[in-house]
Design a protein around this motif. Structure first.
Motif, mmCIF file in Angstrom:
data_model
loop_
_atom_site.group_PDB
_atom_site.id
_atom_site.type_symbol
_atom_site.label_atom_id
_atom_site.label_comp_id
_atom_site.label_asym_id
_atom_site.label_seq_id
_atom_site.Cartn_x
_atom_site.Cartn_y
_atom_site.Cartn_z
ATOM 1 N N ARG A 53 4.026 1.087 -8.501
ATOM 2 C CA ARG A 53 4.509 0.510 -7.149
ATOM 3 C C ARG A 53 3.558 1.073 -6.063
ATOM 4 N NH1 ARG A 53 10.786 -0.642 -5.763
ATOM 5 N NH2 ARG A 53 10.079 -2.288 -7.079
ATOM 6 N N SER A 54 2.772 0.142 -5.725
ATOM 7 C CA SER A 54 1.851 0.480 -4.451
ATOM 8 C C SER A 54 2.241 -0.321 -3.356
ATOM 9 C CB SER A 54 0.533 0.432 -4.861
ATOM 10 O OG SER A 54 -0.221 0.459 -3.591
ATOM 11 N N GLU A 55 2.801 0.565 -2.327
ATOM 12 C CA GLU A 55 3.504 -0.170 -1.310
ATOM 13 C C GLU A 55 2.272 -0.469 -0.400
ATOM 14 O OE1 GLU A 55 6.652 1.729 0.666
ATOM 15 O OE2 GLU A 55 7.764 1.807 -1.317
ATOM 16 N N MET A 86 1.279 -4.133 1.099
ATOM 17 C CA MET A 86 1.186 -4.375 2.426
ATOM 18 C C MET A 86 -0.136 -5.119 2.642
ATOM 19 S SD MET A 86 3.159 -1.095 4.252
ATOM 20 C CE MET A 86 2.905 -1.428 5.850
ATOM 21 N N ARG A 95 -3.722 -1.319 13.232
ATOM 22 C CA ARG A 95 -2.951 -0.775 11.988
ATOM 23 C C ARG A 95 -3.474 -0.774 10.606
ATOM 24 N NH1 ARG A 95 1.757 1.833 9.984
ATOM 25 N NH2 ARG A 95 3.004 0.599 8.798
ATOM 26 N N MET A 123 8.855 -0.360 1.710
ATOM 27 C CA MET A 123 8.627 -1.702 1.386
ATOM 28 C C MET A 123 9.448 -1.924 -0.211
ATOM 29 S SD MET A 123 6.442 -4.070 2.551
ATOM 30 C CE MET A 123 6.520 -3.470 4.619
ATOM 31 N N LEU A 168 9.537 -7.458 0.394
ATOM 32 C CA LEU A 168 8.619 -8.351 -0.134
ATOM 33 C C LEU A 168 8.808 -9.649 -0.607
ATOM 34 C CD1 LEU A 168 6.693 -5.529 -2.087
ATOM 35 C CD2 LEU A 168 6.061 -6.475 -0.323
ATOM 36 N N PHE A 202 9.867 -9.081 9.086
ATOM 37 C CA PHE A 202 8.712 -8.814 8.163
ATOM 38 C C PHE A 202 7.630 -8.257 8.906
ATOM 39 C CE2 PHE A 202 4.998 -10.283 5.584
ATOM 40 C CZ PHE A 202 5.360 -9.016 4.550
ATOM 41 N N ALA A 229 8.235 -4.871 9.993
ATOM 42 C CA ALA A 229 8.279 -3.979 8.556
ATOM 43 C C ALA A 229 6.827 -3.491 8.543
ATOM 44 C CB ALA A 229 9.044 -4.517 7.421
ATOM 45 N N LEU A 230 6.049 -4.546 8.320
ATOM 46 C CA LEU A 230 4.557 -4.157 8.316
ATOM 47 C C LEU A 230 4.022 -3.235 9.344
ATOM 48 C CD1 LEU A 230 3.191 -7.783 7.081
ATOM 49 C CD2 LEU A 230 3.466 -5.773 5.702
ATOM 50 N N ALA A 231 4.384 -3.387 10.367
ATOM 51 C CA ALA A 231 3.847 -2.588 11.514
ATOM 52 C C ALA A 231 4.311 -1.351 11.397
ATOM 53 C CB ALA A 231 4.099 -3.309 12.865
ATOM 54 N N SER A 232 5.803 -1.094 11.188
ATOM 55 C CA SER A 232 6.081 0.438 11.203
ATOM 56 C C SER A 232 6.313 1.171 9.882
ATOM 57 C CB SER A 232 7.609 0.044 11.752
ATOM 58 O OG SER A 232 8.199 -0.818 11.025
ATOM 59 N N HIS A 233 6.390 0.420 8.731
ATOM 60 C CA HIS A 233 6.744 1.141 7.643
ATOM 61 C C HIS A 233 5.749 2.130 6.938
ATOM 62 C CE1 HIS A 233 9.339 1.404 4.013
ATOM 63 N NE2 HIS A 233 8.184 1.716 3.264
ATOM 64 N N GLN A 234 5.958 3.151 6.711
ATOM 65 C CA GLN A 234 4.948 4.142 5.835
ATOM 66 C C GLN A 234 4.941 3.902 4.506
ATOM 67 O OE1 GLN A 234 3.356 5.531 8.195
ATOM 68 N NE2 GLN A 234 1.878 6.538 7.164
ATOM 69 N N PRO A 235 3.623 3.244 3.953
ATOM 70 C CA PRO A 235 3.556 2.815 2.601
ATOM 71 C C PRO A 235 3.701 3.994 1.619
ATOM 72 C CG PRO A 235 1.644 2.681 3.558
ATOM 73 C CD PRO A 235 2.446 3.074 4.915
ATOM 74 N N ALA A 236 4.354 3.976 0.593
ATOM 75 C CA ALA A 236 4.575 4.863 -0.407
ATOM 76 C C ALA A 236 3.785 4.361 -1.569
ATOM 77 C CB ALA A 236 6.029 5.137 -0.635
ATOM 78 N N HIS A 237 3.193 5.333 -2.486
ATOM 79 C CA HIS A 237 2.471 4.897 -3.601
ATOM 80 C C HIS A 237 3.266 5.573 -4.841
ATOM 81 C CE1 HIS A 237 -1.179 3.580 -5.731
ATOM 82 N NE2 HIS A 237 -0.677 4.662 -6.543
#
Lengths: 180, 180
Positions: free
Chosen positions: A93-95, A99, A110, B1, B6, B79, B82-90
């Motif tokens: 699960r790669s957010e 993105m 960004r 995310m 999504l 949406f 969300a793309l602008a502010s979310h910190q993506p996790a892996h």
DNA sequence: CATAAATATCTCAAATTGATATATAACGGG
DNA sequence: CCCGTTATATATCAATTTGAGATATTTATG
């Protein structure tokens, strides 16, 4: 291969508490399998219930009892059997990639930040995997060696790709030029 | 995310039912993000509740109503934000690597089978990613392009590594020689 | 001397998985 | 023509996992 089974596996390397096990997950499985206390503690309780491990409570003044878990013969058998019969699944699960997939909705600044941050994470992981390989010189183990090398190869490939192709993302599109 | 967000993202590509969305997850996000009906349907119900999407029920004879979801302006804003502010996790959970880590507990035949099967899965993914790149010739999109290329690069690196270093695993260890 | 980090266990709501139930159409092989 | 499989389509549910927080003390660090 759920957390239960992998706790059992890590316990083949020696007795450990839940806290210790979490650290083993972080050092051994970093980069490809994570588990939190929320799954480790219930897993250990279950394993103790079913006699796959024993639990020795060592009382300590002040802190909560330290519970040291040890794998039993039954547990070792169970683990070997799990390795022999289980069909391994691969889940990711790669957010980050999710993105980036929607890059056209993200401003270039960004995007650059997202890539830089991900690259830093990967550099960190690479460092830890290299440390793991170094440790192996003293305690050779083909499985660990393969896995550590695998992680390094993949991570380097990811880093290289990101640096080589990041310009694809920040090149302005006609839509973005119109908006500015 | 999460899956909710999504689903919203995929709905920017056009209206879809839950069933359609599942297929979009499988084609677009194969290799790096999976979602089943068990998360998609609840996600759509939530999105409809909060007016981020609308739902049009189209009755069909025999089959259950087809529910077509469409993103709203509010949804699009949500949406983008969300793309602008979310910190993506892996997050990754490779049972394959977890098992290989314990290679010393696995007989060589079984190891070979595990590697062959994983290699086949990767070949399959590679094929699909290449098909994705081909489609892009007609509908260029920098994000999709980057992600598809990323997947191909990583997958090829994984396949190469596995073929190059698999012998590390099946070389007999002193412990295994004694057992036989 | 304060405060952050490490030690140590555990709980819990929320999210997700993976399987299953339901029902019909369409397609190809025998 | 029948049978099995795949595709269409939605939905539920137990089990699992996540991620955050509660609790409490010691040990480094500045």
């Amino acid at each position: 291969m759920d957390v239960k089974t992998l706790c059992l596996g890590l316990l083949t390397q020696g007795a450990a508490s839940g806290y210790d096990l979490k650290k083993r997950f972080e050092t051994c499985f970093k980069s490809f399998y994570s588990a939190g206390y929320g799954s480790i503690y219930p897993a250990l309780a279950y394993l103790a219930d079913t006699d796959l491990v024993t639990c020795e409570e060592i009382s300590q003044d002040g802190r909560p009892d330290r519970k040291v878990y040890r794998i039993t013969d039954k547990g070792r058998d169970y683990f070997t059997e799990a390795l022999a019969s289980h069909q391994p699944a691969h889940k990711m699960r790669s957010e980050f990639l999710a993105m980036i997939f929607f890059a056209e909705f993200i401003p270039p600044d960004r995007l650059n930040k997202l890539i830089d941050e991900r690259a830093e994470e990967l550099q960190q992981i690479l460092k830890e995997l290299e440390a793991m390989s170094d440790t192996l010189a003293k305690h050779p183990d083909s499985g660990v060696e393969f896995v550590a090398g695998f992680g390094q190869t993949i991570t380097r490939a990811a880093l290289d790709y990101m640096q080589q192709y990041r310009h694809l993302l920040t090149k302005e599109t006609s839509a973005q030029r119109q908006a500015s």
